[in-house]
Design a protein around this motif. Structure first.
Motif, PDB file in Angstrom:
ATOM      1  N   PHE A  29     -14.457   8.165   2.944  1.00 35.32           N
ATOM      2  CA  PHE A  29     -14.981   7.285   3.979  1.00 35.32           C
ATOM      3  C   PHE A  29     -13.868   6.795   4.898  1.00 35.32           C
ATOM      4  O   PHE A  29     -12.867   6.241   4.436  1.00 35.32           O
ATOM      5  CB  PHE A  29     -15.686   6.086   3.331  1.00 35.32           C
ATOM      6  CG  PHE A  29     -16.838   6.478   2.442  1.00 35.32           C
ATOM      7  CD1 PHE A  29     -18.069   6.802   2.983  1.00 35.32           C
ATOM      8  CD2 PHE A  29     -16.673   6.539   1.060  1.00 35.32           C
ATOM      9  CE1 PHE A  29     -19.129   7.174   2.161  1.00 35.32           C
ATOM     10  CE2 PHE A  29     -17.733   6.909   0.232  1.00 35.32           C
ATOM     11  CZ  PHE A  29     -18.967   7.228   0.783  1.00 35.32           C
ATOM     12  N   GLU A  30     -14.075   6.976   6.177  1.00 33.87           N
ATOM     13  CA  GLU A  30     -13.074   6.586   7.173  1.00 33.87           C
ATOM     14  C   GLU A  30     -12.794   5.091   7.106  1.00 33.87           C
ATOM     15  O   GLU A  30     -11.644   4.653   7.273  1.00 33.87           O
ATOM     16  CB  GLU A  30     -13.562   6.980   8.572  1.00 33.87           C
ATOM     17  CG  GLU A  30     -12.534   6.789   9.666  1.00 33.87           C
ATOM     18  CD  GLU A  30     -11.354   7.733   9.536  1.00 33.87           C
ATOM     19  OE1 GLU A  30     -10.241   7.332   9.949  1.00 33.87           O
ATOM     20  OE2 GLU A  30     -11.537   8.851   9.023  1.00 33.87           O
ATOM     21  N   PHE A  31     -13.827   4.270   6.862  1.00 30.35           N
ATOM     22  CA  PHE A  31     -13.640   2.816   6.872  1.00 30.35           C
ATOM     23  C   PHE A  31     -12.780   2.327   5.706  1.00 30.35           C
ATOM     24  O   PHE A  31     -12.335   1.171   5.714  1.00 30.35           O
ATOM     25  CB  PHE A  31     -14.994   2.089   6.891  1.00 30.35           C
ATOM     26  CG  PHE A  31     -15.886   2.370   5.701  1.00 30.35           C
ATOM     27  CD1 PHE A  31     -15.709   1.722   4.497  1.00 30.35           C
ATOM     28  CD2 PHE A  31     -16.925   3.289   5.813  1.00 30.35           C
ATOM     29  CE1 PHE A  31     -16.546   1.969   3.412  1.00 30.35           C
ATOM     30  CE2 PHE A  31     -17.759   3.551   4.738  1.00 30.35           C
ATOM     31  CZ  PHE A  31     -17.572   2.888   3.529  1.00 30.35           C
ATOM     32  N   GLU A  32     -12.547   3.185   4.709  1.00 37.81           N
ATOM     33  CA  GLU A  32     -11.725   2.775   3.571  1.00 37.81           C
ATOM     34  C   GLU A  32     -10.269   3.208   3.693  1.00 37.81           C
ATOM     35  O   GLU A  32      -9.447   2.832   2.855  1.00 37.81           O
ATOM     36  CB  GLU A  32     -12.301   3.348   2.273  1.00 37.81           C
ATOM     37  CG  GLU A  32     -13.613   2.719   1.871  1.00 37.81           C
ATOM     38  CD  GLU A  32     -14.028   3.114   0.469  1.00 37.81           C
ATOM     39  OE1 GLU A  32     -14.319   2.206  -0.327  1.00 37.81           O
ATOM     40  OE2 GLU A  32     -14.064   4.325   0.171  1.00 37.81           O
ATOM     41  N   LYS A  33      -9.947   3.972   4.705  1.00 35.31           N
ATOM     42  CA  LYS A  33      -8.577   4.462   4.838  1.00 35.31           C
ATOM     43  C   LYS A  33      -7.639   3.303   5.149  1.00 35.31           C
ATOM     44  O   LYS A  33      -7.939   2.447   5.982  1.00 35.31           O
ATOM     45  CB  LYS A  33      -8.501   5.540   5.912  1.00 35.31           C
ATOM     46  CG  LYS A  33      -9.218   6.818   5.489  1.00 35.31           C
ATOM     47  CD  LYS A  33      -9.021   7.940   6.476  1.00 35.31           C
ATOM     48  CE  LYS A  33      -9.701   9.220   5.978  1.00 35.31           C
ATOM     49  NZ  LYS A  33      -9.571  10.339   6.932  1.00 35.31           N
ATOM     50  N   ALA A  34      -6.488   3.284   4.461  1.00 41.72           N
ATOM     51  CA  ALA A  34      -5.542   2.178   4.579  1.00 41.72           C
ATOM     52  C   ALA A  34      -4.149   2.716   4.861  1.00 41.72           C
ATOM     53  O   ALA A  34      -3.845   3.878   4.557  1.00 41.72           O
ATOM     54  CB  ALA A  34      -5.538   1.354   3.289  1.00 41.72           C
ATOM     55  N   PRO A  35      -3.256   1.900   5.431  1.00 46.90           N
ATOM     56  CA  PRO A  35      -1.876   2.345   5.671  1.00 46.90           C
ATOM     57  C   PRO A  35      -1.141   2.563   4.366  1.00 46.90           C
ATOM     58  O   PRO A  35      -1.551   2.049   3.311  1.00 46.90           O
ATOM     59  CB  PRO A  35      -1.268   1.194   6.480  1.00 46.90           C
ATOM     60  CG  PRO A  35      -2.109   0.001   6.160  1.00 46.90           C
ATOM     61  CD  PRO A  35      -3.490   0.528   5.922  1.00 46.90           C
ATOM     62  N   PRO A  36      -0.042   3.324   4.373  1.00 45.60           N
ATOM     63  CA  PRO A  36       0.721   3.566   3.142  1.00 45.60           C
ATOM     64  C   PRO A  36       1.200   2.258   2.505  1.00 45.60           C
ATOM     65  O   PRO A  36       1.450   1.270   3.190  1.00 45.60           O
ATOM     66  CB  PRO A  36       1.908   4.406   3.626  1.00 45.60           C
ATOM     67  CG  PRO A  36       1.430   5.036   4.892  1.00 45.60           C
ATOM     68  CD  PRO A  36       0.514   4.038   5.528  1.00 45.60           C
ATOM     69  N   CYS A  37       1.315   2.314   1.193  1.00 49.18           N
ATOM     70  CA  CYS A  37       1.764   1.146   0.416  1.00 49.18           C
ATOM     71  C   CYS A  37       3.223   1.365   0.020  1.00 49.18           C
ATOM     72  O   CYS A  37       3.542   1.589  -1.148  1.00 49.18           O
ATOM     73  CB  CYS A  37       0.879   0.979  -0.808  1.00 49.18           C
ATOM     74  SG  CYS A  37       1.191  -0.522  -1.745  1.00 49.18           S
ATOM     75  N   GLY A  38       4.123   1.354   0.999  1.00 44.69           N
ATOM     76  CA  GLY A  38       5.534   1.572   0.715  1.00 44.69           C
ATOM     77  C   GLY A  38       5.873   3.036   0.584  1.00 44.69           C
ATOM     78  O   GLY A  38       5.288   3.896   1.265  1.00 44.69           O
ATOM     79  N   TYR A  39       6.792   3.331  -0.330  1.00 42.18           N
ATOM     80  CA  TYR A  39       7.306   4.689  -0.493  1.00 42.18           C
ATOM     81  C   TYR A  39       7.250   5.115  -1.953  1.00 42.18           C
ATOM     82  O   TYR A  39       7.371   4.295  -2.865  1.00 42.18           O
ATOM     83  CB  TYR A  39       8.749   4.781   0.009  1.00 42.18           C
ATOM     84  CG  TYR A  39       8.898   4.400   1.462  1.00 42.18           C
ATOM     85  CD1 TYR A  39       8.649   5.331   2.464  1.00 42.18           C
ATOM     86  CD2 TYR A  39       9.254   3.107   1.816  1.00 42.18           C
ATOM     87  CE1 TYR A  39       8.759   4.981   3.799  1.00 42.18           C
ATOM     88  CE2 TYR A  39       9.371   2.750   3.157  1.00 42.18           C
ATOM     89  CZ  TYR A  39       9.117   3.687   4.143  1.00 42.18           C
ATOM     90  OH  TYR A  39       9.220   3.332   5.457  1.00 42.18           O
ATOM     91  N   ILE A  40       7.074   6.425  -2.152  1.00 46.23           N
ATOM     92  CA  ILE A  40       7.069   6.995  -3.494  1.00 46.23           C
ATOM     93  C   ILE A  40       8.145   8.080  -3.545  1.00 46.23           C
ATOM     94  O   ILE A  40       8.326   8.836  -2.587  1.00 46.23           O
ATOM     95  CB  ILE A  40       5.667   7.546  -3.853  1.00 46.23           C
ATOM     96  CG1 ILE A  40       5.614   7.981  -5.322  1.00 46.23           C
ATOM     97  CG2 ILE A  40       5.248   8.674  -2.924  1.00 46.23           C
ATOM     98  CD1 ILE A  40       4.189   8.244  -5.812  1.00 46.23           C
ATOM     99  N   TYR A  41       8.877   8.120  -4.658  1.00 47.51           N
ATOM    100  CA  TYR A  41      10.029   9.009  -4.794  1.00 47.51           C
ATOM    101  C   TYR A  41       9.648  10.170  -5.701  1.00 47.51           C
ATOM    102  O   TYR A  41       9.464   9.996  -6.905  1.00 47.51           O
ATOM    103  CB  TYR A  41      11.219   8.228  -5.362  1.00 47.51           C
ATOM    104  CG  TYR A  41      11.659   7.099  -4.450  1.00 47.51           C
ATOM    105  CD1 TYR A  41      12.800   7.211  -3.669  1.00 47.51           C
ATOM    106  CD2 TYR A  41      10.912   5.928  -4.350  1.00 47.51           C
ATOM    107  CE1 TYR A  41      13.196   6.186  -2.816  1.00 47.51           C
ATOM    108  CE2 TYR A  41      11.300   4.894  -3.498  1.00 47.51           C
ATOM    109  CZ  TYR A  41      12.438   5.037  -2.741  1.00 47.51           C
ATOM    110  OH  TYR A  41      12.823   4.012  -1.889  1.00 47.51           O
ATOM    111  N   THR A  42       9.516  11.350  -5.120  1.00 45.37           N
ATOM    112  CA  THR A  42       9.043  12.521  -5.836  1.00 45.37           C
ATOM    113  C   THR A  42      10.191  13.511  -6.017  1.00 45.37           C
ATOM    114  O   THR A  42      11.234  13.392  -5.362  1.00 45.37           O
ATOM    115  CB  THR A  42       7.901  13.204  -5.067  1.00 45.37           C
ATOM    116  OG1 THR A  42       8.456  13.948  -3.984  1.00 45.37           O
ATOM    117  CG2 THR A  42       6.906  12.180  -4.519  1.00 45.37           C
TER     118      THR A  42
END
Length: 279
Positions: free
Chosen positions: A152-165
């Motif tokens: 759902f487009e209405f649930e899309k949110a900005p990134p929550c910081g960074y993840i180290y892969t």
């Protein structure tokens, strides 16, 4: 199926348990005992002991996602098992179940680590580890929903910081955020952690995986804290159509969101000490 809230941001009134900004839920289905998340500290151990719940008997430890308010309590669980071994107490060696990204390092807003303290390698010393992106059935009726399709487009949110892969640093969209669903006589019970992947997307995936449209209850974090109006409106429209029998929003869900949800569904109080049973 039976579930008990061990950690939430609040306790039920006149129940003498501890609370913190975190989540942990104990689940029994048939002969299988599941711990869903471990909160931020060791209070889930204290609360479980007061409730007469033996965490040394837990078969599966399921992690909804890797953030600190759901995983830092794992240290306390490992201490509990370590002390039981040293004292010769009986215990079940748990299986830790999560998305493959759940134990990666994460940072946000200048905080160097908001992810799990423990690596997969360290967890392997204390039990089995099962990492999976596809859904995984834990019992005949209880399923780990795996990586959630964001529908759902209405649930899309900005990134929550960074993840180290292993392949480098990337924006953290919390792809590991997932949930449990249990098939009951009343319909599906959906148990969420924070719903970074979208509460409506989670419920839709539960309905699809379980081949069941009826929703008996949704309990857990809905990730609705100062949510924008368009997101709230989309979620309200969704639940008005799905018509769940009950909702138990908690943890990362603010009062305004609960009041709004109460306009389209039977929203019920949630807190540490809540016990629910389903056929």
């Amino acid at each position: 199926m039976r579930l008990t809230v061990l950690v939430d941001n609040a306790t039920l009134t006149d129940r003498y348990f501890l609370a913190e900004p975190g989540l942990s839920i104990y689940i029994e289905d048939g002969g299988t005992q599941v711990l869903f998340d471990a909160g931020y500290s060791d209070i889930f151990v204290t609360n479980a002991r007061k409730m007469g719940i033996d965490l040394l008997r837990v078969d599966d430890v399921v992690i909804s996602h890797g953030h600190l308010d759901h995983t830092w309590g794992l240290d306390a669980l490992i201490r509990l098992h370590t002390e039981a071994i040293l004292e010769g107490h009986e215990r079940v060696e748990p299986t830790f179940i999560a998305h493959p990204d759940a134990f990666l390092t994460r940072s946000c807003d200048g905080v160097g680590e908001i992810g799990c303290h423990l690596s997969v390698e360290e967890l392997f010393r204390h039990g089995n580890v099962l990492l999976t992106a596809p859904p995984l059935w834990l019992t005949e009726n209880l399923v780990f929903l795996g990586e959630i399709e964001r529908r759902f487009e209405f649930e899309k949110a900005p990134p929550c910081g960074y993840i180290y892969t292993p392949d480098g640093i990337r924006d953290d969209t919390v792809p590991d955020d997932t949930a449990l669903a249990c098939k009951t006589e009343e319909g599906l019970v959906v148990i969420t952690g924070c719903s970074h992947s979208g509460i409506c997307s989670i419920v839709e995936q539960a309905r699809e995986v379980c081949d069941e449209d009826r929703i008996a209850d949704v309990i857990g974090g809905f990730h609705l804290l100062d949510a924008p109006p368009e997101q709230i409106e989309g979620i309200l429209d969704y639940f008005a159509e799905v018509r769940p029998a009950a909702l138990h929003p908690c943890h990362c869900t603010d009062l305004a969101a609960k009041i709004a949800l109460a306009g389209v569904a039977d929203v019920r109080e949630t807190g540490v000490g809540l016990h629910l049973e389903f056929g």
